[in-house]
Design a protein around this motif. Sequence first.
Motif, PDB file in Angstrom:
ATOM      1  N   CYS A   1       1.034  -1.390   0.081  1.00  8.84           N
ATOM      2  CA  CYS A   1      -0.001   0.071  -0.005  1.00  8.84           C
ATOM      3  C   CYS A   1       0.979   1.283  -0.126  1.00  8.84           C
ATOM      4  O   CYS A   1       2.139   1.234   0.413  1.00  8.84           O
TER       5      CYS A   1
ATOM      6  N   ARG B   1      -0.417   8.984   0.057  1.00  6.46           N
ATOM      7  CA  ARG B   1      -0.493  10.023  -1.117  1.00  6.46           C
ATOM      8  C   ARG B   1       1.106  10.350  -1.493  1.00  6.46           C
ATOM      9  O   ARG B   1       1.319  10.644  -2.446  1.00  6.46           O
TER      10      ARG B   1
ATOM     11  N   ASP C   1      -8.955   6.796  -3.508  1.00  8.41           N
ATOM     12  CA  ASP C   1      -9.107   6.545  -2.065  1.00  8.41           C
ATOM     13  C   ASP C   1     -10.367   7.206  -1.703  1.00  8.41           C
ATOM     14  O   ASP C   1     -10.531   8.211  -1.219  1.00  8.41           O
TER      15      ASP C   1
ATOM     16  N   GLN D   1     -11.086   7.335   1.966  1.00 10.84           N
ATOM     17  CA  GLN D   1     -10.134   8.181   2.719  1.00 10.84           C
ATOM     18  C   GLN D   1      -9.363   7.598   3.708  1.00 10.84           C
ATOM     19  O   GLN D   1      -9.135   7.861   4.924  1.00 10.84           O
ATOM     20  N   ASP D   2      -8.761   6.480   3.387  1.00 14.27           N
ATOM     21  CA  ASP D   2      -7.887   5.791   4.325  1.00 14.27           C
ATOM     22  C   ASP D   2      -6.724   5.962   4.434  1.00 14.27           C
ATOM     23  O   ASP D   2      -5.736   5.821   5.291  1.00 14.27           O
TER      24      ASP D   2
ATOM     25  N   ILE E   1      -3.751   3.398  -0.666  1.00 15.67           N
ATOM     26  CA  ILE E   1      -4.218   2.732  -1.728  1.00 15.67           C
ATOM     27  C   ILE E   1      -3.114   1.671  -2.149  1.00 15.67           C
ATOM     28  O   ILE E   1      -2.060   1.550  -2.041  1.00 15.67           O
TER      29      ILE E   1
ATOM     30  N   LYS F   1      -7.436  -1.498  -5.679  1.00 19.21           N
ATOM     31  CA  LYS F   1      -8.213  -0.301  -5.726  1.00 19.21           C
ATOM     32  C   LYS F   1      -7.905   0.511  -6.880  1.00 19.21           C
ATOM     33  O   LYS F   1      -8.713   1.172  -7.431  1.00 19.21           O
TER      34      LYS F   1
END
Length: 1038
Positions: free
Chosen positions: A64, A67, A94, A97-98, A101, A105
């Motif tokens: 993962c 940003r 996203d 809003q975790d 990504i 996803k």
Amino acid sequence: MSCQKAALELNTGSQPGPKSPERTEDVTAFEDYGTGLLENQLSVCDFVKIQKAFESPEPRKIICMSREDFTQKMTEIVGWGTKEEYGELFDKVDVAQDGFINWEKLTSFILLELNKQDERAKATVVPQWKDLEFLPVKHKDNIQKVIFLKSSSHYLTISKEGLLAIWGENLKLQETFPITSDATKLKHLWVTSLVSLENVNKIAVAFTSKEICFYDLLSKEEFACQYKLQGLKGTPICMDYWYDPLDANESILSFGDITGKVQAIAFTAALISLFERPASACEDGEATMTINWAELLSGCHKCCDILEHKLHQGDWVRQVTYNASLDAIISSTTSNTNSVVLAWREKSKKHLHMTSFNIAQGIHAFDYHARLNLIATAGINNKVCLWNPYVVSKPVGVLWGHSASVIAVQFFVERKQLFSFSKDKVLRLWDIQHQLSIQRIACSFPESQDFRCLFHFDEAHGRLFISFNNRLALLAMKSDASKRVKSHEKAVTCVLYNSILKQVISSDTGSTVSFWMIDTGQKIKQFTGCHGNAEISTMALDANETRLLTGSTDGTVKIWDFNGYCHHTLNVGQDGAVDISQILILKKTILVTGWERAITVFRPQNFNQFFIQPEEWKGGIQHHHDILCAAFLPPQTVVTGSYDGEIVLWNSSTESAHHVLHPDYQRLLKSKLDTKPQKLLSAGRSHSTHPVADQSTMGVRNFEIDTEGKNAVMRLCFLKVRKNTAVTGGANLVSCGGSGYVRFWDIYKKQLLAEFLAHSGAGTIIMSTDKMNRYLTTGDLDGWLKIWNIEEYCLNSSKNKITKAPTLIRSFQPHEDRISSLEMCEPGGQLLIISSSADCSICVTGVCNAPVWIFGQAKHWHIENYLFLPKRDTNLVENDIQKEISLFSKEESCLDPTEHSLLNKKNKDDSTYNVRPSEDINLGIKYKERSTCMKETQKPYYGEVIKKSFSAFRSLSIGVLEELPEVNKPAFLLDPEKYFREEPEEERPQIPEAPSLFETLKAVFDEKNLFPKEILDHERKAKQLCQEKSCEVKKNKK
């Protein structure tokens, strides 16, 4: 979403950055939406790089990115794009809003975006139509219904006087029948409706005599009535039929009558029998069985149930249909109360539950879209309303634009658009999402105050039928060629292959000649204005392939070198326009044919000037009709084929004709002509002049000239590899043309050895064969190509004519319009088929399951990377095909009842078209349906290499799944007593029951809770505007 478009939008260009030529070419189709977005500019190569960034060296570990990591790595790995753009992409992916990504996803987001773009593109496409065409019907009264039979690919139309017409898929009228043989009975009753019972091969016809008759389409007799339902309380005026595609035994026939009653018969064993035949009935299967409606109501027939309601209260039921997604019967009337009624049955209950829509002034018709869950109504008040089936108080949308009463509506399901047709003969097409009219067509029907109109849109074929009393008009959609790659600006007329230069040469109707590399598809050069503005109709190469000859409709043939210099002009038409169809180059002569009954000859040894005049052909005129094609077999045999089906055999040395071949007869010609060659009177088709051939040599047989072109010879090919046919026998000449037939001839024994239908219902066809005469390629007017294996076909002579077709290797549709020219070549030992079409494209492909490339596409190809078949051994491929065919044949041997079908029998009348079996030989009905469903996925070739399977991520590497290690069983499985033993029940306080909704309801629901704010605001403004106008009117009156 079509995978082809997904692959198109994910650019296949390998050059980095958003400004590569391939990238700009592909994105132009979506200029109206988001062409500047980063996700729309990423290519497959870019996605491969991104995928590697998400790959982990450890198995089963998901990487993962935050940003900051995503923007930093993407700018470095992809090599173009700013951090701000990748940051915006991260925020879109996203959604939850975790802050992180992963690869899954990201790919899910991209696929959803492509799906949205695909839907937007479909909804905004405005179809282009051909000119309005009136079909040659034989109906004398109002046309009541138009239906299409998928099983046999036929259209049926029926009129009020009881005349049933059968049309081919090409809309050629084949046969007409009175629906009943009792002529006196037809004078006293009318036909009101017609439906097709596709699952049982029957049709149901409703009459004003309050009866419904069921006719068997597979009967040996002409429309034998199998069942007759009598005793109805009212005259049925509309019907509908539905069957479950997963269980064809389950089906529902619904109908409405003039008393306002809606009735339905639910069949439970339709494949066995619609109704139970009494024991006392005659065992003859053709005998008509009469059923009384009272018997059905009483439950005597266990194989069907009856449903009915009377909510329309005496108003005529104008339309009725059963919808499986709603599991409800929808019906409508022209009344403003209970205008539309939905009736459904709960499980294990026989009575119907109903809900109704009250529409001001009533409606004429309706249609339902299952995916949008919308009912569209054609209002008498000039409005088209859109309704949610579960909200009856008001429509969710109103489409304004018609200035007269709307009489028909029908959804364009695939594009989510809606057709509407009004009483002033105006057709409108609506974009449902934006509720806007995107097209308006005023139909040119004759003026009449009283007329009946029927509206039917056949979405599968893109055909819109509109009837005006007893006339039937057709609006056919043009193929969407805007996204298709074009090789020429205008229709391509001819294609050749130069084996020395390994180039493809093509010509078009705009007098342009283009040269292409066969290995890559790259255009080398182009000559424009070769014959001014006249169309180039045909081309030929000389024996050394160093000169190009072009024939034009201006009546000239020009000889060019490959630098664009014209050396000679041959004056074929003698300063007059003539349509040249073929140029045949022999050792010492050049023969030119085309829509004339004579051969025009030029001798190259006399080419001492620029303008060359034709010389005398010693054989004179031997054809009754215009010559369309010719072929040469060394050392001295020439054959010419004409429009009436005659093939004349000539000796090229003496220039004399000695024999005539025809599918129905053969005749011998005089070796020497008593009369001089007759000069043609005109350049067009001449029917008044008689041939010079001695008519006395024809024998006693009288033959009729084919003036309709059913036997027209469009192409002739010699099988030059078969050199010993004069001794061993067998076919050495192939002809094709009218009605889709291919014929094999033995020119030594003057015998027709074989004849088979290559393309059913496709009109005239053309063909080509390879140099080794192993394969034959045929093409038709609809853009379909078929490849046949003829290596072992007709090698020996036989007394009986062979009608079995050779092995069909491949059948596909590379073009959207008429195929104009075919060429087979072997560059590098690999056999290729080159085809040109009136859709302005030139395609090249291999024999077996090869991709189809289009000359002029953005990305060049490399043929050696795609063709892996050996030069000669194609037995493995053909064996696989035969296995597949045999599997289909076994699967459907018990399901193919069309042998004695009425729709497939040969017509006795020569003026009608003969109906032949499915064009996909030996594959049966089910395979034909499957192949026709595949047409939509075969048709669009949007400029890139086309393979068997398409996927936007087909280039991404996906590793092999590793075996999972052994997992220890959890504790609750090892000791279930510890975790799942029953606890002693404890006394719990009783919870008081909640009061009912009726007792606590203090006020009615407010509309604000039911409808969006935009709809309420729009209605409020409309009411306010109406009040202001009424106030102004009152002031003006005062």
